[in-house]
Design a protein around this motif. Structure first.
Motif, mmCIF file in Angstrom:
data_model
loop_
_atom_site.group_PDB
_atom_site.id
_atom_site.type_symbol
_atom_site.label_atom_id
_atom_site.label_comp_id
_atom_site.label_asym_id
_atom_site.label_seq_id
_atom_site.Cartn_x
_atom_site.Cartn_y
_atom_site.Cartn_z
ATOM 1 N N ARG B 46 0.845 -1.198 0.000
ATOM 2 C CA ARG B 46 0.000 0.000 0.000
ATOM 3 C C ARG B 46 0.881 1.250 0.000
ATOM 4 N NH1 ARG B 46 -1.789 -3.313 3.981
ATOM 5 N NH2 ARG B 46 -1.250 -1.865 5.635
ATOM 6 N N ALA B 47 1.167 1.772 1.184
ATOM 7 C CA ALA B 47 2.022 2.959 1.267
ATOM 8 C C ALA B 47 2.515 3.174 2.689
ATOM 9 C CB ALA B 47 1.253 4.198 0.812
ATOM 10 N N GLY B 48 3.670 3.829 2.790
ATOM 11 C CA GLY B 48 4.239 4.153 4.093
ATOM 12 C C GLY B 48 4.820 5.562 4.073
ATOM 13 N N LEU B 49 4.836 6.186 5.268
ATOM 14 C CA LEU B 49 5.374 7.538 5.406
ATOM 15 C C LEU B 49 6.570 7.494 6.355
ATOM 16 C CD1 LEU B 49 4.962 10.564 4.721
ATOM 17 C CD2 LEU B 49 3.518 10.714 6.764
ATOM 18 N N PHE B 50 7.700 8.017 5.889
ATOM 19 C CA PHE B 50 8.942 7.998 6.661
ATOM 20 C C PHE B 50 9.377 9.422 6.978
ATOM 21 C CE2 PHE B 50 10.491 3.673 5.207
ATOM 22 C CZ PHE B 50 9.577 3.465 4.175
ATOM 23 N N ASP B 51 9.858 9.635 8.198
ATOM 24 C CA ASP B 51 10.548 10.884 8.527
ATOM 25 C C ASP B 51 12.029 10.679 8.209
ATOM 26 O OD1 ASP B 51 11.587 13.222 9.542
ATOM 27 O OD2 ASP B 51 11.328 12.647 11.653
ATOM 28 N N VAL B 52 12.509 11.339 7.171
ATOM 29 C CA VAL B 52 13.931 11.235 6.842
ATOM 30 C C VAL B 52 14.593 12.611 6.938
ATOM 31 C CG1 VAL B 52 13.920 9.078 5.547
ATOM 32 C CG2 VAL B 52 13.308 11.175 4.371
ATOM 33 N N SER B 53 14.084 13.385 7.899
ATOM 34 C CA SER B 53 14.599 14.747 8.096
ATOM 35 C C SER B 53 16.034 14.768 8.590
ATOM 36 C CB SER B 53 13.724 15.489 9.114
ATOM 37 O OG SER B 53 12.391 15.532 8.661
ATOM 38 N N HIS B 54 16.523 13.617 9.060
ATOM 39 C CA HIS B 54 17.909 13.565 9.518
ATOM 40 C C HIS B 54 18.894 13.627 8.350
ATOM 41 C CE1 HIS B 54 16.699 9.574 8.457
ATOM 42 N NE2 HIS B 54 17.787 8.961 8.876
ATOM 43 N N MET B 55 18.436 13.333 7.130
ATOM 44 C CA MET B 55 19.324 13.404 5.965
ATOM 45 C C MET B 55 19.854 14.830 5.803
ATOM 46 S SD MET B 55 19.155 10.258 4.798
ATOM 47 C CE MET B 55 19.617 10.130 3.080
ATOM 48 N N GLY B 56 21.063 14.944 5.276
ATOM 49 C CA GLY B 56 21.673 16.259 5.125
ATOM 50 C C GLY B 56 21.494 16.805 3.708
ATOM 51 N N GLU B 57 21.506 18.129 3.584
ATOM 52 C CA GLU B 57 21.399 18.760 2.267
ATOM 53 C C GLU B 57 22.500 19.819 2.117
ATOM 54 O OE1 GLU B 57 18.711 18.714 4.388
ATOM 55 O OE2 GLU B 57 17.454 17.166 3.469
ATOM 56 N N VAL B 58 23.270 19.700 1.055
ATOM 57 C CA VAL B 58 24.332 20.680 0.787
ATOM 58 C C VAL B 58 24.131 21.247 -0.606
ATOM 59 C CG1 VAL B 58 26.816 21.037 0.529
ATOM 60 C CG2 VAL B 58 25.977 19.450 2.286
ATOM 61 N N GLU B 59 24.093 22.571 -0.669
ATOM 62 C CA GLU B 59 23.844 23.264 -1.932
ATOM 63 C C GLU B 59 25.178 23.687 -2.560
ATOM 64 O OE1 GLU B 59 20.463 26.394 -2.305
ATOM 65 O OE2 GLU B 59 22.317 27.472 -1.875
ATOM 66 N N VAL B 60 25.258 23.552 -3.866
ATOM 67 C CA VAL B 60 26.410 24.058 -4.610
ATOM 68 C C VAL B 60 25.874 25.040 -5.633
ATOM 69 C CG1 VAL B 60 28.497 23.458 -5.890
ATOM 70 C CG2 VAL B 60 27.405 21.735 -4.434
ATOM 71 N N SER B 61 26.333 26.292 -5.546
ATOM 72 C CA SER B 61 25.800 27.286 -6.482
ATOM 73 C C SER B 61 26.917 28.154 -7.050
ATOM 74 C CB SER B 61 24.762 28.167 -5.767
ATOM 75 O OG SER B 61 25.364 28.796 -4.662
ATOM 76 N N GLY B 62 26.610 28.806 -8.160
ATOM 77 C CA GLY B 62 27.580 29.692 -8.788
ATOM 78 C C GLY B 62 27.906 29.248 -10.199
ATOM 79 N N PRO B 63 28.551 30.116 -10.939
ATOM 80 C CA PRO B 63 28.841 29.817 -12.344
ATOM 81 C C PRO B 63 29.718 28.582 -12.533
ATOM 82 C CG PRO B 63 29.963 31.857 -11.632
ATOM 83 C CD PRO B 63 28.975 31.479 -10.565
#
Lengths: 128, 367
Positions: B46-63
């Protein structure tokens, strides 16, 4: 969570039901709940000598492996042969169909070392 | 211990739902709610909902964002188009793995890495070090992990459930693609990805919106049997599909080639950290390989258990479990290459016994 008054208990969360010089052994409601879904059970063969405080079998949940300890010394008289095929019964009926082995006691005084239901519940409260 | 552990914005919600909380990579996370097997099967059926807020996010921006991303990763980020996602790895110069990551391209000048929770600080420090040594001036690295909460909605009913809370068409978001949209009125990065092998989404939202979004999703999926899912089932679900988990199948001492991830190592894309070592490994032949093992006798293989060919130990289990779908013991194991032959019978040492297992090609559970 239930802890039958007529049973005796160990610090390692086994229960014991005394029937003359035989005891029936399983793991408590607390133990099955802490383990989660039981998916594997390993039992000794009939005739095996077990020693109080030493592991006689293994219960595994999805995540964990847990030894099961003999509450008293003696000889394994009978094992629950249904369990390896239906280990989940330990979750649904820890004091009934989830029994593990019957031991013929070699030293009845060892029974005096075990806790009653009230002492066991105090032990759980203290440990956790 | 508890008071030094990090908590996601949903910590109190998990506790109120009766979850059993455990330490995981420095975070206090739910390992199960109703039970691992029940949760596992809910996601498959069917379906499940997970809290995966512990995962990290790193942004890379610029030309010069792409140039830095290419320097950091093993896969070829130049192949990505806007709105596309790529599975990739960060390697050390010796070819060992810093982390496995998913890489999101928003535009030619804007990328986002999703990294493993317990590796976030290590990864960010590593990225900064590689950046400094690269001499690339036109790129900026930003650790945005604290800003995001992340929820994963997984399972055959996931698209239908999410569709009730979105206005845009979800069918246009293909596998390993994402779109910036709104879910329940909250600006959301909707990513068609997951770690379960089922159809589903990973939703990146502002941390402050996590509790509201969690409750709206559970409510929207109640009739479909949507359940909250803990880390216990997250692990059995990924293992049935043969997905690597950092710290088990991948580590600083296991290369992506050994882990069977040659498909994310593009040695011809130009230079990147670890390339020379990986080229050498490939030319010399890999001493070890990751294989799937299916037990042929009743027993559960676990991490660290020895694997034998006859009397000789040829490797060890990296992850193992009882498969809730197959009701059989399965494992991933790192073994000496000459033994890594499909259908070959090996033995797994479980306590004082050696039990038969056969080499199979993951996924253990097919579609």
């Amino acid at each position: 969570m239930e802890f039958p008054e007529e049973f005796k208990y160990t610090e390692e969360h086994e229960w014991v039901q005394v029937e003359g010089d035989l005891v029936i052994v399983g793991i408590t409601d607390f133990a099955q709940d802490a383990l989660g879904d039981v998916v594997f059970v390993e039992l000794p063969e009939v005739g095996t000598e077990v020693t109080a405080g030493k592991a006689f079998g293994v219960v595994e949940s999805v995540k964990a492996v847990s030894d099961v300890y003999a509450p008293v010394s003696g000889t394994v008289e009978e094992i629950n042969e249904e369990l390896p095929d239906a280990p989940e019964v330990i979750n649904t009926s820890p004091y009934g169909d989830g029994w593990m082995i019957k031991i013929r006691i070699s030293d009845p005084t060892e029974l005096e070392e075990l806790m009653d239901a009230t002492e066991y519940q105090a032990h759980i409260a203290e440990e956790h | 211990m508890t008071d030094t552990m990090k908590q996601t914005p949903l910590n109190a919600v998990h506790k109120a739902l009766g979850a059993r909380m455990v330490p995981f990579g420095g975070w206090e996370m739910p390992v199960q709610y109703a039970g691992v097997i029940e949760e596992h099967l809910a996601v498959r059926e069917r379906a499940g909902l997970f809290d995966v807020s512990h995962m990290g996010e790193v942004e890379v921006s610029g030309p010069e964002a792409l140039a830095l991303v290419q320097r950091l990763t093993t896969n070829d980020a130049a192949r990505l188009v806007d709105g596309q996602i790529q599975y990739s790895a960060l390697c050390y110069p010796d070819g060992g793995v810093v982390d496995d990551v998913t890489l999101y391209r928003s535009s030619a000048t804007h990328f986002l890495f999703c990294v493993n929770a317990s590796n976030t600080d290590k990864d960010f420090a590593w990225m900064q070090q590689v950046h400094a040594e690269s001499g690339i001036k036109g790129a900026t690295l930003t650790n945005r992990s604290a800003e995001f909460a992340q929820l994963a909605l997984q399972g055959p009913a996931a698209a239908e459930i999410l569709g009730r809370l979105t206005s845009g068409p979800l069918t246009s978001i293909r596998y390993y693609h994402f779109s910036q949209g709104e879910v329940a009125g909250v600006p959301t990065l909707i990513s068609r990805t997951g770690y379960t092998g089922e159809d589903g989404f990973e939703l990146y939202i502002p941390a402050s919106a996590a509790v509201g979004m969690w409750n709206r999703l559970l409510e929207a999926g109640r009739a479909d049997g949507l359940m909250p899912i803990g880390l216990g089932a997250r692990d059995t679900l990924r293992l049935e599909k043969g997905y690597a988990l950092y710290g088990h199948e991948l580590s600083s001492t296991i290369s992506p080639l050994e882990a069977g991830l040659g498909w994310i190592v593009k040695l011809d894309k130009g230079d990147f950290v670890g390339r020379d070592a990986l080229l050498k490994q490939k030319a010399a032949g890999l001493p070890r390989r990751l294989v799937g093992l299916a037990m042929e006798e009743r027993g559960i293989p676990r991490e660290g258990y020895p694997v034998y060919a006859g009397e000789k130990q040829v490797g060890a289990v990296t992850s193992g479990t009882m498969s809730p779908s197959l009701k059989n013991g399965i494992a991933l194991a790192l073994i000496e290459s000459p033994c890594a032959v499909l259908d070959k019978e090996l033995l797994v040492g479980i306590r004082d016994r050696k039990l038969r297992a056969k080499i199979v090609k993951p996924p253990f559970v097919k579609k």
